[in-house]
Design a protein around this motif. Structure first.
Motif, mmCIF file in Angstrom:
data_model
loop_
_atom_site.group_PDB
_atom_site.id
_atom_site.type_symbol
_atom_site.label_atom_id
_atom_site.label_comp_id
_atom_site.label_asym_id
_atom_site.label_seq_id
_atom_site.Cartn_x
_atom_site.Cartn_y
_atom_site.Cartn_z
ATOM 1 N N ASN A 59 -3.924 -1.801 -3.895
ATOM 2 C CA ASN A 59 -2.586 -1.187 -3.955
ATOM 3 C C ASN A 59 -1.975 -1.027 -2.568
ATOM 4 N N ASP A 60 -2.678 -1.513 -1.558
ATOM 5 C CA ASP A 60 -2.178 -1.527 -0.175
ATOM 6 C C ASP A 60 -1.694 -0.152 0.286
ATOM 7 N N CYS A 61 -2.516 0.860 0.066
ATOM 8 C CA CYS A 61 -2.167 2.211 0.544
ATOM 9 C C CYS A 61 -1.968 2.190 2.070
ATOM 10 N N GLN A 62 -2.706 1.316 2.748
ATOM 11 C CA GLN A 62 -2.578 1.254 4.205
ATOM 12 C C GLN A 62 -1.313 0.517 4.651
ATOM 13 N N GLY A 63 -0.538 0.028 3.677
ATOM 14 C CA GLY A 63 0.779 -0.484 4.026
ATOM 15 C C GLY A 63 1.691 0.637 4.490
ATOM 16 N N CYS A 64 1.364 1.873 4.112
ATOM 17 C CA CYS A 64 2.139 3.047 4.537
ATOM 18 C C CYS A 64 1.260 4.067 5.267
ATOM 19 N N ILE A 94 -0.885 12.054 -6.733
ATOM 20 C CA ILE A 94 -0.827 10.606 -6.988
ATOM 21 C C ILE A 94 -0.117 10.334 -8.315
ATOM 22 N N MET A 95 -0.379 11.195 -9.329
ATOM 23 C CA MET A 95 0.249 10.998 -10.643
ATOM 24 C C MET A 95 1.741 11.331 -10.621
ATOM 25 N N ALA A 96 2.162 12.247 -9.721
ATOM 26 C CA ALA A 96 3.532 12.787 -9.785
ATOM 27 C C ALA A 96 4.539 11.977 -8.982
ATOM 28 N N GLN A 97 4.097 10.875 -8.360
ATOM 29 C CA GLN A 97 5.029 10.141 -7.500
ATOM 30 C C GLN A 97 6.020 9.309 -8.304
ATOM 31 N N PRO A 98 7.209 9.036 -7.782
ATOM 32 C CA PRO A 98 7.760 9.595 -6.544
ATOM 33 C C PRO A 98 8.347 10.987 -6.796
ATOM 34 N N THR A 99 8.349 11.816 -5.755
ATOM 35 C CA THR A 99 8.837 13.181 -5.940
ATOM 36 C C THR A 99 10.358 13.227 -6.034
ATOM 37 N N GLY A 100 11.008 12.262 -5.394
ATOM 38 C CA GLY A 100 12.474 12.270 -5.381
ATOM 39 C C GLY A 100 13.057 13.385 -4.539
ATOM 40 N N ALA A 101 12.192 14.079 -3.756
ATOM 41 C CA ALA A 101 12.680 15.187 -2.923
ATOM 42 C C ALA A 101 13.640 14.634 -1.873
ATOM 43 N N GLY A 103 15.683 13.774 1.365
ATOM 44 C CA GLY A 103 15.375 13.835 2.795
ATOM 45 C C GLY A 103 13.921 13.539 3.128
ATOM 46 N N ARG A 104 13.065 13.279 2.126
ATOM 47 C CA ARG A 104 11.657 12.977 2.405
ATOM 48 C C ARG A 104 11.384 11.511 2.098
ATOM 49 N N ARG A 105 10.439 10.944 2.836
ATOM 50 C CA ARG A 105 10.012 9.582 2.524
ATOM 51 C C ARG A 105 9.341 9.591 1.155
ATOM 52 N N GLN A 106 9.504 8.514 0.412
ATOM 53 C CA GLN A 106 8.973 8.478 -0.956
ATOM 54 C C GLN A 106 7.739 7.595 -1.046
ATOM 55 N N MET A 107 6.812 8.025 -1.915
ATOM 56 C CA MET A 107 5.633 7.213 -2.223
ATOM 57 C C MET A 107 5.815 6.660 -3.628
#
Ligand code: HEC
Length: 141
Positions: A59-64, A94-101, A103-107
């Motif tokens: 899943n290339d977590c290390q891409g981010c 991990i289950m709740a992404q993306p937060t949509g908050a 001004g924050r970066r999204q996962m």
């Protein structure tokens, strides 16, 4: 008296230095190969930990994220995230992404099953026990 640096002297300096550094190279390589299993406890990797590592890779977590500083500096370090957050937070996060908050970066959401998330958390726990000489230097990574 005139000093002359002959070809034979140059060759001896070269051969002597090469032999010296070859010995250092062999000693450090042997020491590293001896030290890695003591520090990473790879023998204690369960099937869940291995599956978690596989999922983190595909899943290339290390891409981010970084793991021990390796990867992208877009998102927080994962080596000590288990210590920082604990298993319950990690599962929920991990289950709740993306937060949509705002001004924050999204996962992204990776649509993982609960078992796959447990495997990732097992891998993150195993990572947190690897002796990395106190890297990262603080709990925030
Ligand atoms: C596209 C980029 C991206 C990818 C790929 C990504 N993440 Fe993230 N991740 C983020 C961002 C950005 C944050 C921080 C979001 C925030 O703080 O609001 C984050 C935060 C986290 C956190 C919480 C960190 C903390 O200190 O609270 C965890 C755990 C996490 N990610 C795990 C993963 C795992 C596991 C994967 C792979 C399956 C992954 N991430 C893949 C962008 C990404």
């Amino acid at each position: 008296m005139q000093q002359v640096f002959t070809r034979a002297m140059a060759r001896n300096v070269f051969l002597g230095s090469a032999a010296f550094f070859l010995v250092i190279y062999i000693v450090l390589t042997t020491q590293t190969w001896h030290e890695i299993p003591v520090r990473d406890h790879a023998a204690r990797m369960s099937a869940a930990v291995r599956e978690g590592k596989y999922l983190v890779d595909v899943n290339d977590c290390q891409g981010c994220h970084t793991i021990n500083g390796e990867g992208s500096y877009f998102a927080p370090e994962l080596d000590n995230v288990y210590t920082r957050r604990g298993p319950d937070f990690l599962r929920a996060w991990i289950m709740a992404q993306p937060t949509g908050a705002p001004g924050r970066r999204q996962m992204p959401n990776f649509h993982l099953s609960p078992t796959q998330v447990d495997d990732i958390v097992a891998y993150l726990q195993w990572l947190s026990n690897v002796d990395t000489n106190h890297w990262p230097p603080n709990i925030q990574g």
